[in-house]
Design a protein around this motif. Structure first.
Motif, PDB file in Angstrom:
ATOM      1  N   GLU A 150      63.408  55.855  59.646  1.00  0.00           N
ATOM      2  CA  GLU A 150      64.165  55.194  58.887  1.00  0.00           C
ATOM      3  C   GLU A 150      65.142  54.414  59.992  1.00  0.00           C
ATOM      4  O   GLU A 150      65.471  53.441  59.606  1.00  0.00           O
ATOM      5  CB  GLU A 150      65.017  56.051  57.957  1.00  0.00           C
ATOM      6  N   GLU A 152      64.674  53.835  62.946  1.00  0.00           N
ATOM      7  CA  GLU A 152      63.704  52.727  63.857  1.00  0.00           C
ATOM      8  C   GLU A 152      63.738  51.524  62.903  1.00  0.00           C
ATOM      9  O   GLU A 152      63.798  50.507  63.434  1.00  0.00           O
ATOM     10  CB  GLU A 152      62.548  53.313  64.446  1.00  0.00           C
ATOM     11  N   LEU A 155      66.872  49.436  63.098  1.00  0.00           N
ATOM     12  CA  LEU A 155      67.067  48.852  64.314  1.00  0.00           C
ATOM     13  C   LEU A 155      65.963  47.563  64.400  1.00  0.00           C
ATOM     14  O   LEU A 155      66.574  46.633  64.896  1.00  0.00           O
ATOM     15  CB  LEU A 155      66.666  49.928  65.499  1.00  0.00           C
ATOM     16  N   ALA A 156      64.740  47.877  63.762  1.00  0.00           N
ATOM     17  CA  ALA A 156      63.938  46.877  63.916  1.00  0.00           C
ATOM     18  C   ALA A 156      64.463  45.503  63.242  1.00  0.00           C
ATOM     19  O   ALA A 156      64.029  44.382  63.418  1.00  0.00           O
ATOM     20  CB  ALA A 156      62.531  47.260  63.477  1.00  0.00           C
ATOM     21  N   LEU A 157      65.223  45.700  62.111  1.00  0.00           N
ATOM     22  CA  LEU A 157      65.895  44.864  61.205  1.00  0.00           C
ATOM     23  C   LEU A 157      67.321  44.136  62.003  1.00  0.00           C
ATOM     24  O   LEU A 157      67.915  43.385  61.321  1.00  0.00           O
ATOM     25  CB  LEU A 157      66.160  45.194  59.803  1.00  0.00           C
ATOM     26  N   GLY A 158      67.411  44.553  63.142  1.00  0.00           N
ATOM     27  CA  GLY A 158      68.515  44.020  63.893  1.00  0.00           C
ATOM     28  C   GLY A 158      69.708  44.798  63.494  1.00  0.00           C
ATOM     29  O   GLY A 158      70.988  44.485  63.882  1.00  0.00           O
ATOM     30  N   ALA A 159      69.825  45.991  63.003  1.00  0.00           N
ATOM     31  CA  ALA A 159      70.899  46.963  62.689  1.00  0.00           C
ATOM     32  C   ALA A 159      71.561  47.365  64.111  1.00  0.00           C
ATOM     33  O   ALA A 159      70.827  47.525  64.961  1.00  0.00           O
ATOM     34  CB  ALA A 159      70.593  48.030  61.931  1.00  0.00           C
ATOM     35  N   GLN A 163      75.215  51.340  62.420  1.00  0.00           N
ATOM     36  CA  GLN A 163      74.653  51.129  61.060  1.00  0.00           C
ATOM     37  C   GLN A 163      73.316  51.937  60.919  1.00  0.00           C
ATOM     38  O   GLN A 163      73.133  52.326  59.902  1.00  0.00           O
ATOM     39  CB  GLN A 163      74.105  49.337  60.695  1.00  0.00           C
ATOM     40  N   ASP A 244      69.886  50.981  73.455  1.00  0.00           N
ATOM     41  CA  ASP A 244      69.733  51.306  72.028  1.00  0.00           C
ATOM     42  C   ASP A 244      68.436  51.575  71.284  1.00  0.00           C
ATOM     43  O   ASP A 244      68.341  50.809  70.059  1.00  0.00           O
ATOM     44  CB  ASP A 244      70.116  49.723  71.303  1.00  0.00           C
ATOM     45  N   ARG A 245      67.782  52.278  72.031  1.00  0.00           N
ATOM     46  CA  ARG A 245      66.486  52.830  71.352  1.00  0.00           C
ATOM     47  C   ARG A 245      66.790  54.525  70.907  1.00  0.00           C
ATOM     48  O   ARG A 245      67.906  54.947  71.528  1.00  0.00           O
ATOM     49  CB  ARG A 245      65.239  53.216  72.318  1.00  0.00           C
TER      50      ARG A 245
ATOM     51  N   ARG B  55      55.693  47.322  70.243  1.00  0.00           N
ATOM     52  CA  ARG B  55      57.005  48.171  70.180  1.00  0.00           C
ATOM     53  C   ARG B  55      57.965  47.907  71.352  1.00  0.00           C
ATOM     54  O   ARG B  55      59.068  47.542  71.287  1.00  0.00           O
ATOM     55  CB  ARG B  55      56.712  49.553  70.147  1.00  0.00           C
ATOM     56  N   LEU B  60      61.945  48.688  70.790  1.00  0.00           N
ATOM     57  CA  LEU B  60      61.832  50.103  70.356  1.00  0.00           C
ATOM     58  C   LEU B  60      61.179  50.993  71.270  1.00  0.00           C
ATOM     59  O   LEU B  60      61.225  52.368  71.016  1.00  0.00           O
ATOM     60  CB  LEU B  60      61.078  50.049  68.855  1.00  0.00           C
ATOM     61  N   PRO B  80      70.375  44.420  72.765  1.00  0.00           N
ATOM     62  CA  PRO B  80      69.165  44.841  72.043  1.00  0.00           C
ATOM     63  C   PRO B  80      69.355  44.269  70.478  1.00  0.00           C
ATOM     64  O   PRO B  80      68.273  43.714  70.067  1.00  0.00           O
ATOM     65  CB  PRO B  80      69.326  46.306  72.065  1.00  0.00           C
ATOM     66  N   GLN B  81      70.437  44.337  69.984  1.00  0.00           N
ATOM     67  CA  GLN B  81      70.802  44.076  68.581  1.00  0.00           C
ATOM     68  C   GLN B  81      70.194  42.547  68.298  1.00  0.00           C
ATOM     69  O   GLN B  81      69.711  42.331  67.441  1.00  0.00           O
ATOM     70  CB  GLN B  81      71.911  44.438  68.122  1.00  0.00           C
ATOM     71  N   ARG B  84      66.559  41.894  68.371  1.00  0.00           N
ATOM     72  CA  ARG B  84      65.678  42.354  67.350  1.00  0.00           C
ATOM     73  C   ARG B  84      66.179  41.471  66.172  1.00  0.00           C
ATOM     74  O   ARG B  84      65.186  41.564  65.255  1.00  0.00           O
ATOM     75  CB  ARG B  84      66.067  44.005  67.122  1.00  0.00           C
ATOM     76  N   LYS B  85      67.169  40.719  66.217  1.00  0.00           N
ATOM     77  CA  LYS B  85      67.383  39.884  64.824  1.00  0.00           C
ATOM     78  C   LYS B  85      66.543  38.772  65.174  1.00  0.00           C
ATOM     79  O   LYS B  85      66.115  38.213  64.213  1.00  0.00           O
ATOM     80  CB  LYS B  85      68.833  39.331  65.034  1.00  0.00           C
ATOM     81  N   TYR B  89      59.929  43.845  64.190  1.00  0.00           N
ATOM     82  CA  TYR B  89      58.769  44.730  64.437  1.00  0.00           C
ATOM     83  C   TYR B  89      58.435  45.357  63.053  1.00  0.00           C
ATOM     84  O   TYR B  89      59.359  45.817  62.568  1.00  0.00           O
ATOM     85  CB  TYR B  89      59.111  45.770  65.515  1.00  0.00           C
ATOM     86  N   LEU B  97      63.758  52.662  53.390  1.00  0.00           N
ATOM     87  CA  LEU B  97      65.226  52.815  53.381  1.00  0.00           C
ATOM     88  C   LEU B  97      65.636  53.774  52.162  1.00  0.00           C
ATOM     89  O   LEU B  97      65.031  53.441  51.144  1.00  0.00           O
ATOM     90  CB  LEU B  97      66.102  51.544  53.768  1.00  0.00           C
ATOM     91  N   VAL B 108      68.724  43.293  55.047  1.00  0.00           N
ATOM     92  CA  VAL B 108      69.076  42.328  55.703  1.00  0.00           C
ATOM     93  C   VAL B 108      70.307  41.528  55.558  1.00  0.00           C
ATOM     94  O   VAL B 108      71.275  41.634  56.505  1.00  0.00           O
ATOM     95  CB  VAL B 108      68.098  41.360  56.131  1.00  0.00           C
ATOM     96  N   VAL B 110      72.887  42.660  53.480  1.00  0.00           N
ATOM     97  CA  VAL B 110      73.991  43.964  53.981  1.00  0.00           C
ATOM     98  C   VAL B 110      74.255  44.087  55.586  1.00  0.00           C
ATOM     99  O   VAL B 110      75.373  44.088  55.808  1.00  0.00           O
ATOM    100  CB  VAL B 110      73.401  45.234  53.111  1.00  0.00           C
ATOM    101  N   LEU B 111      73.250  44.255  56.029  1.00  0.00           N
ATOM    102  CA  LEU B 111      73.433  44.544  57.673  1.00  0.00           C
ATOM    103  C   LEU B 111      74.160  43.291  58.260  1.00  0.00           C
ATOM    104  O   LEU B 111      75.012  43.703  59.290  1.00  0.00           O
ATOM    105  CB  LEU B 111      72.112  44.803  58.183  1.00  0.00           C
ATOM    106  N   HIS B 112      73.735  42.179  58.119  1.00  0.00           N
ATOM    107  CA  HIS B 112      74.236  40.958  58.887  1.00  0.00           C
ATOM    108  C   HIS B 112      75.288  40.322  58.023  1.00  0.00           C
ATOM    109  O   HIS B 112      75.441  39.038  58.489  1.00  0.00           O
ATOM    110  CB  HIS B 112      72.958  40.239  59.475  1.00  0.00           C
ATOM    111  N   ARG B 154      60.980  42.700  53.617  1.00  0.00           N
ATOM    112  CA  ARG B 154      62.118  43.112  54.055  1.00  0.00           C
ATOM    113  C   ARG B 154      62.568  42.515  55.456  1.00  0.00           C
ATOM    114  O   ARG B 154      63.227  41.975  55.832  1.00  0.00           O
ATOM    115  CB  ARG B 154      62.131  44.401  54.104  1.00  0.00           C
ATOM    116  N   SER B 155      61.212  42.585  56.337  1.00  0.00           N
ATOM    117  CA  SER B 155      61.280  41.901  57.653  1.00  0.00           C
ATOM    118  C   SER B 155      61.210  40.299  57.621  1.00  0.00           C
ATOM    119  O   SER B 155      62.224  39.629  58.255  1.00  0.00           O
ATOM    120  CB  SER B 155      60.149  42.152  58.445  1.00  0.00           C
ATOM    121  N   LEU B 158      64.745  38.632  57.330  1.00  0.00           N
ATOM    122  CA  LEU B 158      65.446  38.714  58.323  1.00  0.00           C
ATOM    123  C   LEU B 158      65.199  36.999  59.016  1.00  0.00           C
ATOM    124  O   LEU B 158      65.910  36.730  59.867  1.00  0.00           O
ATOM    125  CB  LEU B 158      64.857  39.544  59.487  1.00  0.00           C
TER     126      LEU B 158
END
Lengths: 250, 250
Positions: A150, A152, A155-159, A163, A244-245, B55, B60, B80-81, B84-85, B89, B97, B108, B110-112, B154-155, B158
């Motif tokens: 969860e 990861e 993180l993969a969604l740019g969190a 977060q 950030d891994r 990865r 990741l 890294p953030q 990943r945006k 992956y 989640l 996405v 909510v995070l951004h 979900r990805s 983004l």
């Protein structure tokens, strides 16, 4: 308590040793070492407290509290092997908890500003905070293993790392506080706390003993919350690498 | 950086460390670049490190040697953030989640802190064959195939510039697999997203790919247009993988 009565308490140790020998538990040596250590440690503490209570020099009071914080941080830090920097974070969380708790108790004149009150209250606060800190670190280790996917995925969604690990931190804070909250709910019904029992045995008015116990319970729940929340704020980066891994921690 | 390849991988290597500390080279000297927003399929037998390569590209995992550049910018030069945006992956085993399907779709935004495009989410759900799904359903209760599609959507929400797809249709039935393929081809057409897609399904690879990367003998042996790879691969290893005899010229 007379010396004879104190000596007679060794009968309980004898019962344990006999039971261990009878059932071949192999605990005799451990019981003897534990008996000697607890007696020596407690007697030493008794003499140290007697000295501190009688001295005018407040530096001794500070020294004792620092010693308590050091031992508690070291002990709780044992739970966080593999997490570089966890010990000083635990020390910081425990110190802030102790300072805030004592600040409120003394600032609001809830307790008197004398070593007789400050040392026992500090011991109870720091001891409880140490258990909460150890629980928090243990819970986080389990959380990161169980919810690594969860974290990861986030993180993969740019969190951000905060977060990504927020839910795990929240769950760990909650579960590290549950024993303290459960203790509040059942106190007096399931168990009579040691300090209250001690006061009653020593001849204090039971209602007065209960009033102090209420104070302790309320102080403990706030120190549990403070410790676990502070630790979650201070330690969240430890679960990640510099890039950030998610770090793998055994 | 003007004129730089979209994605440039140079001399990338990864070494795995076993439980006893023993080292094993997963892949070495992987060098390749992409200059157009194509759909690239990454093929090769299991154990060549295709998923690990993905990865690493998604940051990741960490490479032991070599560099990755995206639009001329090295990974180490980018937070890294932020990386990943732009480079998302999607894992082989989708992780939901905590919360409902809608919570996952809204993740996405909510995070951004950006508005949730409900119409787009609904359209993607429809195309993925999930049009009838209740968004209030607990995400943990979805089937494996449903989770995989929700994770993909979900990805997509983004709106990444590079989409890393790790065997995302492996757990889907034929109908759902076709729906996902069409969904991604439509997305590629409308959004021009570069896609790097790991699959073991050669029919799928032929259908979706513009280019093929082929990994064997722990390195990247071929990077060629799909039409050429599937008819006249350059290497003996690829011909064996595709079961094309060395004499065959199609």
């Amino acid at each position: 308590m007379s010396n004879l009565a104190l000596g007679c308490t060794l009968i309980f140790v004898a019962v344990t040793i006999v039971a261990s020998m009878w059932q071949k538990l192999g605990l005799e040596k451990e019981v003897i070492i534990g008996t000697i250590r607890s007696a020596v440690q407690l007697l030493l503490v008794g003499y140290v407290l007697q000295f501190v209570f009688n001295t005018e020099n407040k530096a001794w009071l500070v020294l004792i509290i620092c010693l308590m914080l050091t031992v508690a941080s070291w002990n709780a830090g044992q739970r966080g092997r593999g997490l570089r920097g966890i010990r000083w974070r635990i020390a910081a969380a425990l110190t802030v908890t102790e300072v805030l708790t004592m600040g409120l108790l003394l600032g609001l004149s809830i307790i008197e500003p004398t070593p007789q009150y400050i040392i026992p209250m500090s011991g109870i606060t720091i001891g409880s905070a140490m258990v909460v800190a150890g629980l928090f670190v243990n819970n986080m280790k389990r959380e990161v293993q169980a919810s690594g996917g969860e974290i990861e995925a986030l993180l993969a969604l740019g969190a951000s790392t905060r977060q990504a690990i927020h839910t795990s931190l929240k769950r760990s804070v909650r579960s590290s506080m549950i024993p303290t909250i459960d203790g509040m709910k059942t106190v007096g019904l399931v168990q009579l706390p040691g300090m209250m029992t001690g006061m009653i045995v020593a001849g204090a008015n039971p209602v007065e003993a209960v009033r102090y116990q209420v104070l302790i319970m309320f102080a403990l729940v706030s120190s549990a919350a403070l410790t676990s929340i502070l630790l979650s704020l201070l330690s969240h980066r430890l679960w990640f690498t510099e890039d950030d891994r998610l770090r793998s921690i055994s | 950086m003007a004129g730089a390849p979209i994605l440039e991988i140079a001399a990338l290597g990864k070494i795995l460390t076993g439980p006893q500390g023993e080292k094993r080279e997963l892949f070495r000297n992987v060098s390749v670049q992409i200059n157009t927003t194509a759909v690239v399929v990454l093929l090769g037998a299991s154990g060549q490190g295709k998923s690990t390569l993905l990865r690493i590209l998604g940051r990741l995992d960490r490479a032991d040697e070599g560099t990755v550049r995206f639009y001329g910018r090295a990974a180490e030069e980018t937070l890294p953030q932020e990386w990943r945006k732009k480079i998302a992956y999607v894992a082989q085993f989708a992780v939901m989640l905590d919360g409902t399907v809608e919570d996952n779709l809204r993740a996405v935004s909510v995070l951004h802190r950006k508005p949730f495009d409900s119409a787009l989410a609904r359209e993607l759900m429809m195309k993925a064959g999930l049009g009838a799904m209740e968004w209030s359903k607990r995400a943990a209760e979805l089937s494996g195939g449903e989770k995989q599609r929700v994770a993909l959507i979900r990805s997509l929400l983004l709106e990444p510039e590079l989409l890393l797809l790790d065997e995302i249709t492996a757990s889907l039935d034929t109908h759902s697999k076709q729906a996902v393929e069409q969904l991604l081809l439509d997305w590629h057409k409308t959004h021009g997203t570069l896609m790097l897609w790991v699959t073991h399904d050669l029919e799928q690879a032929k259908l979706i790919s513009d280019d093929v990367w082929y990994m064997d003998e722990h390195t990247l042996l071929e990077a060629s247009p799909s039409s050429r790879f599937f008819t006249r691969p350059d290497t003996r290893q690829a011909r064996r993988f595709l079961q094309i005899s060395d004499e065959t010229e199609v």
